[in-house]
Design a protein around this motif. Sequence first.
Motif, PDB file in Angstrom:
ATOM      1  N   TRP A 241       0.842  -1.184   0.000  1.00  0.00           N
ATOM      2  CA  TRP A 241       0.000   0.000   0.000  1.00  0.00           C
ATOM      3  C   TRP A 241       0.884   1.243   0.000  1.00  0.00           C
ATOM      4  N   THR A 242       0.394   2.315  -0.594  1.00  0.00           N
ATOM      5  CA  THR A 242       1.050   3.603  -0.443  1.00  0.00           C
ATOM      6  C   THR A 242       0.732   4.145   0.944  1.00  0.00           C
ATOM      7  N   VAL A 243       1.467   5.183   1.356  1.00  0.00           N
ATOM      8  CA  VAL A 243       1.194   5.797   2.660  1.00  0.00           C
ATOM      9  C   VAL A 243      -0.228   6.347   2.692  1.00  0.00           C
ATOM     10  N   ARG A 244      -0.667   6.914   1.595  1.00  0.00           N
ATOM     11  CA  ARG A 244      -2.033   7.474   1.535  1.00  0.00           C
ATOM     12  C   ARG A 244      -3.069   6.360   1.672  1.00  0.00           C
ATOM     13  N   GLU A 245      -2.828   5.214   1.062  1.00  0.00           N
ATOM     14  CA  GLU A 245      -3.750   4.091   1.211  1.00  0.00           C
ATOM     15  C   GLU A 245      -3.757   3.578   2.654  1.00  0.00           C
ATOM     16  N   PHE A 246      -2.557   3.499   3.234  1.00  0.00           N
ATOM     17  CA  PHE A 246      -2.474   3.055   4.628  1.00  0.00           C
ATOM     18  C   PHE A 246      -3.294   3.947   5.546  1.00  0.00           C
ATOM     19  N   GLU A 247      -3.235   5.266   5.321  1.00  0.00           N
ATOM     20  CA  GLU A 247      -3.929   6.201   6.205  1.00  0.00           C
ATOM     21  C   GLU A 247      -5.433   6.190   6.005  1.00  0.00           C
ATOM     22  N   GLN A 248      -5.913   5.467   4.996  1.00  0.00           N
ATOM     23  CA  GLN A 248      -7.358   5.313   4.824  1.00  0.00           C
ATOM     24  C   GLN A 248      -7.901   4.105   5.585  1.00  0.00           C
ATOM     25  N   VAL A 249      -7.005   3.244   6.081  1.00  0.00           N
ATOM     26  CA  VAL A 249      -7.413   2.009   6.752  1.00  0.00           C
ATOM     27  C   VAL A 249      -7.410   2.229   8.255  1.00  0.00           C
ATOM     28  N   GLN A 270      -4.115 -13.304  -0.789  1.00  0.00           N
ATOM     29  CA  GLN A 270      -5.145 -12.291  -0.950  1.00  0.00           C
ATOM     30  C   GLN A 270      -5.895 -12.120   0.375  1.00  0.00           C
ATOM     31  N   LEU A 271      -6.220 -10.871   0.713  1.00  0.00           N
ATOM     32  CA  LEU A 271      -6.996 -10.589   1.912  1.00  0.00           C
ATOM     33  C   LEU A 271      -8.462 -10.880   1.613  1.00  0.00           C
ATOM     34  N   VAL A 272      -8.988 -11.949   2.195  1.00  0.00           N
ATOM     35  CA  VAL A 272     -10.328 -12.421   1.845  1.00  0.00           C
ATOM     36  C   VAL A 272     -11.372 -12.142   2.925  1.00  0.00           C
ATOM     37  N   TYR A 273     -10.954 -11.795   4.137  1.00  0.00           N
ATOM     38  CA  TYR A 273     -11.908 -11.548   5.214  1.00  0.00           C
ATOM     39  C   TYR A 273     -11.263 -10.613   6.231  1.00  0.00           C
ATOM     40  N   GLY A 279     -11.600   4.812   4.582  1.00  0.00           N
ATOM     41  CA  GLY A 279     -11.952   6.202   4.360  1.00  0.00           C
ATOM     42  C   GLY A 279     -12.188   6.938   5.663  1.00  0.00           C
ATOM     43  N   LYS A 280     -12.339   8.244   5.567  1.00  0.00           N
ATOM     44  CA  LYS A 280     -12.462   9.080   6.747  1.00  0.00           C
ATOM     45  C   LYS A 280     -13.669   8.713   7.590  1.00  0.00           C
ATOM     46  N   GLU A 281     -14.763   8.283   6.954  1.00  0.00           N
ATOM     47  CA  GLU A 281     -15.975   7.890   7.664  1.00  0.00           C
ATOM     48  C   GLU A 281     -16.233   6.389   7.576  1.00  0.00           C
ATOM     49  N   ARG A 282     -15.230   5.634   7.168  1.00  0.00           N
ATOM     50  CA  ARG A 282     -15.406   4.189   6.955  1.00  0.00           C
ATOM     51  C   ARG A 282     -16.594   3.919   6.038  1.00  0.00           C
ATOM     52  N   GLY A 283     -16.675   4.703   4.977  1.00  0.00           N
ATOM     53  CA  GLY A 283     -17.832   4.605   4.109  1.00  0.00           C
ATOM     54  C   GLY A 283     -17.605   3.852   2.821  1.00  0.00           C
ATOM     55  N   SER A 284     -16.380   3.393   2.566  1.00  0.00           N
ATOM     56  CA  SER A 284     -16.084   2.727   1.297  1.00  0.00           C
ATOM     57  C   SER A 284     -15.442   1.371   1.556  1.00  0.00           C
ATOM     58  N   PRO A 285     -15.863   0.329   0.825  1.00  0.00           N
ATOM     59  CA  PRO A 285     -15.210  -0.978   0.983  1.00  0.00           C
ATOM     60  C   PRO A 285     -13.792  -0.947   0.421  1.00  0.00           C
ATOM     61  N   MET A 286     -12.901  -1.680   1.045  1.00  0.00           N
ATOM     62  CA  MET A 286     -11.532  -1.745   0.549  1.00  0.00           C
ATOM     63  C   MET A 286     -11.532  -2.333  -0.856  1.00  0.00           C
ATOM     64  N   PRO A 287     -10.949  -1.634  -1.838  1.00  0.00           N
ATOM     65  CA  PRO A 287     -10.971  -2.141  -3.220  1.00  0.00           C
ATOM     66  C   PRO A 287     -10.098  -3.375  -3.390  1.00  0.00           C
ATOM     67  N   ILE A 296       0.109  -7.993  -8.673  1.00  0.00           N
ATOM     68  CA  ILE A 296      -1.060  -8.555  -9.359  1.00  0.00           C
ATOM     69  C   ILE A 296      -2.026  -7.447  -9.761  1.00  0.00           C
ATOM     70  N   SER A 297      -2.319  -6.552  -8.823  1.00  0.00           N
ATOM     71  CA  SER A 297      -3.314  -5.509  -9.086  1.00  0.00           C
ATOM     72  C   SER A 297      -2.791  -4.422 -10.010  1.00  0.00           C
ATOM     73  N   GLY A 298      -1.475  -4.322 -10.153  1.00  0.00           N
ATOM     74  CA  GLY A 298      -0.915  -3.317 -11.048  1.00  0.00           C
ATOM     75  C   GLY A 298      -0.023  -2.340 -10.315  1.00  0.00           C
ATOM     76  N   GLU A 299       1.130  -2.058 -10.905  1.00  0.00           N
ATOM     77  CA  GLU A 299       2.065  -1.137 -10.276  1.00  0.00           C
ATOM     78  C   GLU A 299       1.563   0.303 -10.394  1.00  0.00           C
TER      79      GLU A 299
END
Length: 358
Positions: A241-249, A270-273, A279-287, A296-299
């Motif tokens: 994860w990037t630092v920005r992605e980490f700070e969304q978790v 793969q993280l399956v569960y 997100g800031k309000e925990r409003g979005s599922p982790m992509p 795998i997902s792309g550089e």
Amino acid sequence: PDHQLPLTQTGHQQAFLAGVKLRALLETDSTIPAEKTLSDVDSSGSTRSDTHANDATATKNADKSDGVLFFTSPYLRTRQTLYGVLRGSGLVSEEDEQSRSKRAVPDVDGNSPASRSSNRGKQVRFQVREDCRLREQDFGQLQEIDAMAFTAQQRQKVGRFWFRPATGEAGADVYDRVSLFLDSMFRELDALRHIVEQQYHSRRVLESSKQKQQRPFAYDTVVIVTHGLTMRLLCMRYFRWTVREFEQVWNPDNAEMWVLEKMPNDGRYQLVYPAIMIGKERGSPMPLEMRTPRSISGELGLEYVVASVTRAEAHGVADELGAKLAQDDAGERFANAAANAATQAEELLVRDPEEELY
């Protein structure tokens, strides 16, 4: 001291419940543990669920690989969590509880005896290893309320990953040591595959000659008992994860279980569960691209670079206009421009959602 803080009664129940979920994973082919709540656990820590529900499943999967390797942080609360998990999963039986009082050190190494019977009758062997690299982030010497409040404020400003409290660790420091842990763990996993293959062929030769040999310990399940931030950083390192992605978790809840499963025809995980919300309000599922390794997902590409530069420029404009405003009390247009730039920067930057130090 932080490393000596014990679990509460609720914490012990949560640990036991995590063990019940782990047992379901070990006895079935599912990677989704059964949903249980604290209401399913009585005051003694035993589960109130029907003990006969999974008997057929345990028999059906009796030939499944039966080794589990536990890694634990050396902190008291994580060792207590591990013990609760062992009890909830059935890897520590009532006989173990009774004999524990007769020994100064409980036998939880999985070697003597060679295996344990879970409450469902399935033989499961396990070993436990303590690893200091899995310890909690060192928050430094915070003994005054005012100092703690100031530290929390500065962490929000700088970011959880980068901020280093006085005499403590930054998230980046924890990232470095969990990287070393993952590297050594995967080296061992690679070596284990060769050892198991050799032992398998040797065992076939010995069986053909009717000679007996003690079954060597091998495992296909690894359980890491650690702390919330450390869990996030382990995933950050593995999935890149990037630092920005980490700070969304957000940090996982107490005794929450994150399950990584080896992908079919692939050596990666793969993280399956669970269905982690970010997100800031925990409003979005982790992509999906955050649940699989970056290879795998792309550089990262141009979009990442442009977004990073845009955020940096927005903050730079806000700082510059703010400085001009401080020099010119009558600069109303500077005030408006600075406010707009600051708003734009705030929208582009996802800050650490945690507001409290712990």
